[in-house]
Design a protein around this motif. Structure first.
Motif, PDB file in Angstrom:
ATOM      1  N   LEU B 136      -8.767 -10.788 -45.188  1.00 12.78           N
ATOM      2  CA  LEU B 136      -8.973 -12.182 -44.789  1.00 12.78           C
ATOM      3  C   LEU B 136      -8.578 -12.428 -43.343  1.00 12.78           C
ATOM      4  N   TYR B 137      -7.559 -11.716 -42.860  1.00 14.04           N
ATOM      5  CA  TYR B 137      -7.229 -11.848 -41.436  1.00 14.04           C
ATOM      6  C   TYR B 137      -8.429 -11.370 -40.619  1.00 14.04           C
ATOM      7  N   GLY B 138      -8.940 -10.212 -40.981  1.00 17.33           N
ATOM      8  CA  GLY B 138     -10.090  -9.646 -40.272  1.00 17.33           C
ATOM      9  C   GLY B 138     -11.317 -10.533 -40.382  1.00 17.33           C
ATOM     10  N   ALA B 139     -11.555 -11.075 -41.568  1.00 20.19           N
ATOM     11  CA  ALA B 139     -12.733 -11.931 -41.769  1.00 20.19           C
ATOM     12  C   ALA B 139     -12.653 -13.181 -40.904  1.00 20.19           C
ATOM     13  N   ARG B 140     -11.467 -13.751 -40.782  1.00 21.04           N
ATOM     14  CA  ARG B 140     -11.346 -14.956 -39.960  1.00 21.04           C
ATOM     15  C   ARG B 140     -11.475 -14.616 -38.484  1.00 21.04           C
ATOM     16  N   LEU B 141     -10.937 -13.468 -38.073  1.00 18.77           N
ATOM     17  CA  LEU B 141     -11.106 -13.017 -36.682  1.00 18.77           C
ATOM     18  C   LEU B 141     -12.592 -12.809 -36.387  1.00 18.77           C
ATOM     19  N   ALA B 142     -13.293 -12.238 -37.362  1.00 19.71           N
ATOM     20  CA  ALA B 142     -14.720 -11.969 -37.178  1.00 19.71           C
ATOM     21  C   ALA B 142     -15.561 -13.235 -37.326  1.00 19.71           C
ATOM     22  N   GLY B 143     -14.992 -14.258 -37.951  1.00 22.41           N
ATOM     23  CA  GLY B 143     -15.752 -15.482 -38.179  1.00 22.41           C
ATOM     24  C   GLY B 143     -16.643 -15.417 -39.401  1.00 22.41           C
ATOM     25  N   GLY B 144     -16.360 -14.494 -40.316  1.00 25.70           N
ATOM     26  CA  GLY B 144     -17.160 -14.392 -41.541  1.00 25.70           C
ATOM     27  C   GLY B 144     -16.851 -13.094 -42.254  1.00 25.70           C
ATOM     28  N   CYS B 145     -17.390 -12.960 -43.464  1.00 31.15           N
ATOM     29  CA  CYS B 145     -17.077 -11.757 -44.244  1.00 31.15           C
ATOM     30  C   CYS B 145     -18.356 -11.065 -44.679  1.00 31.15           C
ATOM     31  N   THR B 146     -18.249 -10.287 -45.706  1.00 32.32           N
ATOM     32  CA  THR B 146     -19.393  -9.551 -46.224  1.00 32.32           C
ATOM     33  C   THR B 146     -20.536 -10.508 -46.591  1.00 32.32           C
ATOM     34  N   SER B 147     -20.182 -11.672 -47.130  1.00 33.44           N
ATOM     35  CA  SER B 147     -21.217 -12.651 -47.485  1.00 33.44           C
ATOM     36  C   SER B 147     -21.834 -13.268 -46.232  1.00 33.44           C
ATOM     37  N   GLY B 148     -21.004 -13.931 -45.429  1.00 32.52           N
ATOM     38  CA  GLY B 148     -21.523 -14.704 -44.307  1.00 32.52           C
ATOM     39  C   GLY B 148     -22.112 -13.854 -43.196  1.00 32.52           C
ATOM     40  N   HIS B 149     -21.411 -12.773 -42.842  1.00 34.36           N
ATOM     41  CA  HIS B 149     -21.890 -11.939 -41.742  1.00 34.36           C
ATOM     42  C   HIS B 149     -22.907 -10.901 -42.210  1.00 34.36           C
ATOM     43  N   MET B 151     -24.414 -10.144 -45.418  1.00 37.02           N
ATOM     44  CA  MET B 151     -25.570 -10.535 -46.222  1.00 37.02           C
ATOM     45  C   MET B 151     -26.374 -11.644 -45.530  1.00 37.02           C
ATOM     46  N   SER B 152     -25.747 -12.799 -45.299  1.00 36.72           N
ATOM     47  CA  SER B 152     -26.488 -13.913 -44.700  1.00 36.72           C
ATOM     48  C   SER B 152     -26.860 -13.608 -43.250  1.00 36.72           C
ATOM     49  N   GLY B 153     -25.949 -12.978 -42.503  1.00 35.82           N
ATOM     50  CA  GLY B 153     -26.202 -12.705 -41.094  1.00 35.82           C
ATOM     51  C   GLY B 153     -27.357 -11.737 -40.909  1.00 35.82           C
ATOM     52  N   MET B 154     -27.309 -10.603 -41.608  1.00 36.03           N
ATOM     53  CA  MET B 154     -28.378  -9.627 -41.464  1.00 36.03           C
ATOM     54  C   MET B 154     -29.711 -10.178 -41.975  1.00 36.03           C
ATOM     55  N   MET B 155     -29.642 -11.020 -42.994  1.00 34.21           N
ATOM     56  CA  MET B 155     -30.870 -11.643 -43.500  1.00 34.21           C
ATOM     57  C   MET B 155     -31.553 -12.468 -42.398  1.00 34.21           C
ATOM     58  N   GLN B 156     -30.749 -13.082 -41.532  1.00 29.26           N
ATOM     59  CA  GLN B 156     -31.307 -13.934 -40.472  1.00 29.26           C
ATOM     60  C   GLN B 156     -31.509 -13.174 -39.161  1.00 29.26           C
ATOM     61  N   THR B 157     -31.374 -11.866 -39.169  1.00 25.27           N
ATOM     62  CA  THR B 157     -31.403 -11.004 -37.974  1.00 25.27           C
ATOM     63  C   THR B 157     -30.393 -11.480 -36.925  1.00 25.27           C
ATOM     64  N   ALA B 158     -29.225 -11.920 -37.389  1.00 27.99           N
ATOM     65  CA  ALA B 158     -28.157 -12.328 -36.470  1.00 27.99           C
ATOM     66  C   ALA B 158     -27.504 -11.070 -35.901  1.00 27.99           C
ATOM     67  N   ILE B 159     -27.396 -11.009 -34.575  1.00 26.77           N
ATOM     68  CA  ILE B 159     -26.780  -9.836 -33.948  1.00 26.77           C
ATOM     69  C   ILE B 159     -25.325  -9.700 -34.407  1.00 26.77           C
ATOM     70  N   SER B 160     -24.652 -10.849 -34.595  1.00 24.74           N
ATOM     71  CA  SER B 160     -23.265 -10.812 -35.075  1.00 24.74           C
ATOM     72  C   SER B 160     -23.168 -10.120 -36.437  1.00 24.74           C
ATOM     73  N   GLY B 161     -24.180 -10.290 -37.263  1.00 23.33           N
ATOM     74  CA  GLY B 161     -24.184  -9.651 -38.584  1.00 23.33           C
ATOM     75  C   GLY B 161     -24.236  -8.139 -38.477  1.00 23.33           C
ATOM     76  N   TYR B 162     -25.079  -7.638 -37.533  1.00 18.45           N
ATOM     77  CA  TYR B 162     -25.166  -6.181 -37.357  1.00 18.45           C
ATOM     78  C   TYR B 162     -23.857  -5.628 -36.796  1.00 18.45           C
ATOM     79  N   ILE B 163     -23.259  -6.354 -35.839  1.00 21.54           N
ATOM     80  CA  ILE B 163     -21.996  -5.892 -35.237  1.00 21.54           C
ATOM     81  C   ILE B 163     -20.907  -5.843 -36.304  1.00 21.54           C
ATOM     82  N   PHE B 164     -20.875  -6.872 -37.123  1.00 23.65           N
ATOM     83  CA  PHE B 164     -19.866  -6.925 -38.187  1.00 23.65           C
ATOM     84  C   PHE B 164     -20.059  -5.774 -39.177  1.00 23.65           C
TER      85      PHE B 164
END
Lengths: 193, 184
Positions: B136-149, B151-164
Motif C-alpha cells: 500500500l505504501y508503494g501503491a500510493r507512491l505510484a498513484g494506483g495499484c494492480t487494478s488502477g494502474h 488493469m485499468s491503466g493498460m486498458m486505456q493505453t496509459a503510459i503510467s500503466g505500462y511503467i507501473f
C-alpha cells in the motif's frame, strides 16, 4: 443514488469474478509470479485486451463516453512504487484489491495483510511531502496515441489513440493465447543444506 | 470451481468494460487512504474540514491535494469508489460462499506458503502484515495499484500503466522465483 447502485453492481461483479478466476488465492498469484502456472496471467492479459478493444471500439463508434477515461500521471514514483508493490505482492500473494477480496472470502492472512495495508497507506499520507519535495511526483498523463475527445497528450503524436488502443488490445489477447502454460518447467529443488 | 482462463478473462474484461462504459475505470488502493482518513477523522474531527465555500480540505497535505478530493470522500463515505470496494468484498464473499468457502487448510495460510515455510501462523502473519504495508505504501507512491494502474491503466493505453506494470513485475517475479522454490 444511481451511481451508488452501479458501484454495488459493478463492484460485486468484480469481486465475484476475481474470486472465480483464482485471483483471491495466493497459490495462483504465487504460481503466476514464480512462472510455474500462467493461468492467471493469461486471464488478466485477455481481460485487459477485451476491455481495451471494447472501450476504444466503443469510443470510435460513439457509444462510449470518452469523458469516462481516467488516465493517471506518469512520474518517477510510479516505477518506484511499482517495485515496492511487486515485492509485497509476491511475498504475500495479495495486491490491494485481491487482498481485500480474499479477506472477504475467508482468508485470515489476507485480513492481516489488509491491516498492514492500512498502516502502509497511513505512512504514505505522512511522508507524502517528502516525495513531493524530491520532485518524484511530477509528470504528465499520457496515452499511447492521441485519443479524440480526451485531453491527454499522446506519447506518439499523430497516431490515432483509438486505433492504437484496439491494436494493443488485440496484441494482449494474442499474447494470452500464445503464452505457454508455464515457463519454469519443473519445480526447482530446494538448494542443498 | 476456478474458471478456465478464457472464460475467466472474458468475464473480467467485460467487468472492466462495464465500469468504464457506465462510470469510470476500476481502482482500489485509494480506498485504503479513505478508510484511514475516516478513522483518523473520527478520532480527531479537525483532520477534515469544510471551508465556507463548501469545498473540503485537510490538515494533512496528502488528503488536501487535488482540490481536497480525498478529504471530500472521507467526509462523504457513501461515494462511488468507496462503495465499489465494499461491494467488491461482498461479491468475493458471495462467490466464495457459493463454492463452499475457502478450505480449512487454506484459511490461515496458502499451500504455496506452507510447502515452502512450514506451519507457523506467526511467521505467515508477520510477512502478510509487512507485505500489506509495502504494497500500500508503494501503491500510493505510484498513484494506483494492480487494478488502477495495471488493469485499468493498460486498458486505456496509459503510459503510467505500462511503467507501473514494468516495475511491479520486475520486482515480483524474482521475489516469487526466489521465495517459492517448491510448488503448491
Amino acid at each position: 443514488m444511481s451511481t451508488i447502485f452501479l458501484a454495488v453492481i459493478i463492484g460485486a461483479s468484480f469481486g465475484a469474478v476475481l474470486d472465480r478466476v483464482g485471483a483471491t488465492s495466493p497459490n495462483y498469484i504465487g504460481k503466476m509470479l514464480n512462472l510455474t502456472n500462467l493461468h492467471l496471467a493469461k486471464a488478466i492479459l485477455l481481460a485487459i485486451g477485451v476491455g481495451s478493444v471494447l472501450m476504444f471500439g466503443g469510443q470510435m463508434a460513439g457509444l462510449v463516453d470518452v469523458g469516462h477515461m481516467s488516465v493517471k500521471t506518469a512520474y518517477m514514483g510510479v516505477f518506484l512504487g511499482g517495485l515496492m508493490l511487486g515485492v509485497g505482492w509476491a511475498a504475500s500473494g495479495y495486491c490491494p484489491g485481491t487482498g481485500l477480496a480474499a479477506a472477504a472470502s475467508g482468508r485470515r492472512d489476507a485480513l492481516v495483510y489488509a491491516a498492514g495495508g492500512l498502516l502502509g497507506a497511513a505512512a504514505y499520507m505522512l511522508t507524502y511531502p517528502m516525495w513531493k519535495t524530491a520532485g518524484l511526483l511530477t509528470g504528465k498523463a499520457l496515452t499511447l496515441g492521441a485519443v479524440p475527445g480526451a485531453e491527454y497528450d499522446a506519447l506518439v503524436p499523430g497516431v490515432s489513440g483509438d486505433l492504437a488502443g484496439i491494436l494493443v488490445g488485440v496484441a494482449l489477447i494474442v499474447t494470452a493465447y500464445v503464452l505457454p502454460d508455464r515457463i519454469i518447467s519443473s519445480p526447482t529443488t530446494a538448494p542443498a543444506e | 470451481m476456478i474458471l478456465n482462463w478464457k472464460l475467466g478473462g472474458l468475464a473480467l474484461g467485460l467487468v472492466f468494460f462495464a465500469a468504464v462504459l457506465l462510470v469510470k475505470p476500476i481502482g482500489v488502493s485509494t480506498q485504503f487512504v479513505i478508510l484511514d482518513g475516516i478513522l483518523w477523522n473520527a478520532v480527531n474531527p479537525e483532520v477534515v474540514t469544510q471551508t465556507t465555500d463548501g469545498a473540503y480540505t485537510s490538515t494533512n497535505a496528502y488528503l488536501a491535494k487535488s482540490g481536497g478530493k480525498y478529504a471530500k470522500s472521507i467526509a462523504n463515505p457513501l461515494n462511488y469508489s468507496f462503495v465499489f470496494v465494499l461491494a467488491m468484498m461482498l461479491g468475493a464473499f458471495a462467490s466464495s460462499w457459493l463454492r463452499n468457502g475457502v478450505p480449512a487448510s487454506e484459511k490461515l495460510m496458502p499451500a504455496i506458503w506452507r510447502n515452502n515455510y512450514g506451519d507457523s501462523t506467526a511467521k505467515r502473519f508477520a510477512i502478510a502484515f509487512a507485505s500489506g504495508f509495502v504494497v500500500l505504501y508503494g501503491a500510493r507512491l505510484a498513484g494506483g495499484c494492480t487494478s488502477g494502474h495495471m488493469m485499468s491503466g493498460m486498458m486505456q493505453t496509459a503510459i503510467s500503466g505500462y511503467i507501473f506494470a514494468a516495475g511491479a513485475f520486475a520486482a515480483a517475479v524474482p521475489t516469487a522465483v526466489l521465495m517459492f522454490t517448491k510448488e503448491a
